[in-house]
Design a protein around this motif. Structure first.
Motif, PDB file in Angstrom:
ATOM      1  N   PHE A  85      33.832  32.254  13.479  1.00 34.78           N
ATOM      2  CA  PHE A  85      34.315  31.026  12.839  1.00 34.78           C
ATOM      3  C   PHE A  85      33.809  29.790  13.577  1.00 34.78           C
ATOM      4  CE2 PHE A  85      38.249  33.266  11.001  1.00 34.78           C
ATOM      5  CZ  PHE A  85      37.623  33.430   9.779  1.00 34.78           C
ATOM      6  N   ASN A 113      31.449  26.621  12.363  1.00 30.51           N
ATOM      7  CA  ASN A 113      31.877  25.232  12.547  1.00 30.51           C
ATOM      8  C   ASN A 113      30.816  24.405  13.265  1.00 30.51           C
ATOM      9  OD1 ASN A 113      34.321  25.453  11.243  1.00 30.51           O
ATOM     10  ND2 ASN A 113      35.419  26.048  13.086  1.00 30.51           N
ATOM     11  N   PHE A 117      35.619  18.538   7.293  1.00 32.92           N
ATOM     12  CA  PHE A 117      35.788  19.933   6.900  1.00 32.92           C
ATOM     13  C   PHE A 117      35.935  20.835   8.119  1.00 32.92           C
ATOM     14  CE2 PHE A 117      34.094  24.098   5.702  1.00 32.92           C
ATOM     15  CZ  PHE A 117      34.945  24.397   4.651  1.00 32.92           C
ATOM     16  N   VAL A 118      35.193  20.538   9.179  1.00 26.83           N
ATOM     17  CA  VAL A 118      35.292  21.321  10.414  1.00 26.83           C
ATOM     18  C   VAL A 118      36.683  21.188  11.022  1.00 26.83           C
ATOM     19  CG1 VAL A 118      34.469  21.437  12.799  1.00 26.83           C
ATOM     20  CG2 VAL A 118      32.840  21.366  10.931  1.00 26.83           C
ATOM     21  N   SER A 149      38.942  23.293   9.031  1.00 28.06           N
ATOM     22  CA  SER A 149      38.598  24.690   9.274  1.00 28.06           C
ATOM     23  C   SER A 149      39.147  25.171  10.614  1.00 28.06           C
ATOM     24  CB  SER A 149      37.082  24.855   9.234  1.00 28.06           C
ATOM     25  OG  SER A 149      36.715  26.154   9.571  1.00 28.06           O
ATOM     26  N   ALA A 168      41.748  28.169  11.055  1.00 25.92           N
ATOM     27  CA  ALA A 168      41.402  29.283  11.948  1.00 25.92           C
ATOM     28  C   ALA A 168      42.473  29.488  13.014  1.00 25.92           C
ATOM     29  CB  ALA A 168      40.050  29.032  12.594  1.00 25.92           C
TER      30      ALA A 168
END
Length: 100
Positions: free
Chosen positions: A39, A43, A61-62, A65, A69
């Motif tokens: 993941f 990223n 978005f990262v 994310s 996660a």
């Protein structure tokens, strides 16, 4: 300025390490750690593409994310620890024996 290819090489290396660790190892906690490495590699790729395109959307978005996660890691670790405490099973090969 560091070229984009270096970031992508780092991302591909981390993803490969995570994938190899996930496939080779059978310990559930190590498999979760390798999944998190994969993941993070994705990223890094998202953030580097976003930086080089001067677009903030990828970096946002990262951040989302990373939050997802983290939640996934907490839930996965709780499930694995409950499985280990209740049954003593710590390897993915032994989960098949749980069918009742």
């Amino acid at each position: 300025m560091i070229p984009l290819s270096w970031y992508l090489l780092l991302s591909a290396t981390l993803f490969s390490i995570g994938l190899i660790g996930f496939v080779i190892r059978r310990d559930l906690i190590v498999m979760l750690m390798c999944l998190e490495i994969m993941f993070n590699a994705v990223n890094i790729a998202f953030a580097s593409f976003s930086y080089y395109n001067s677009n903030l959307t990828g970096q946002i978005f990262v951040l989302f994310s990373i939050a997802v996660a983290a939640c996934e890691a907490v839930i996965g670790l709780a499930i694995v620890l409950a499985l280990v405490r209740n049954t003593g099973i710590n390897h993915s090969d032994e989960i098949v024996n749980l069918r009742g």
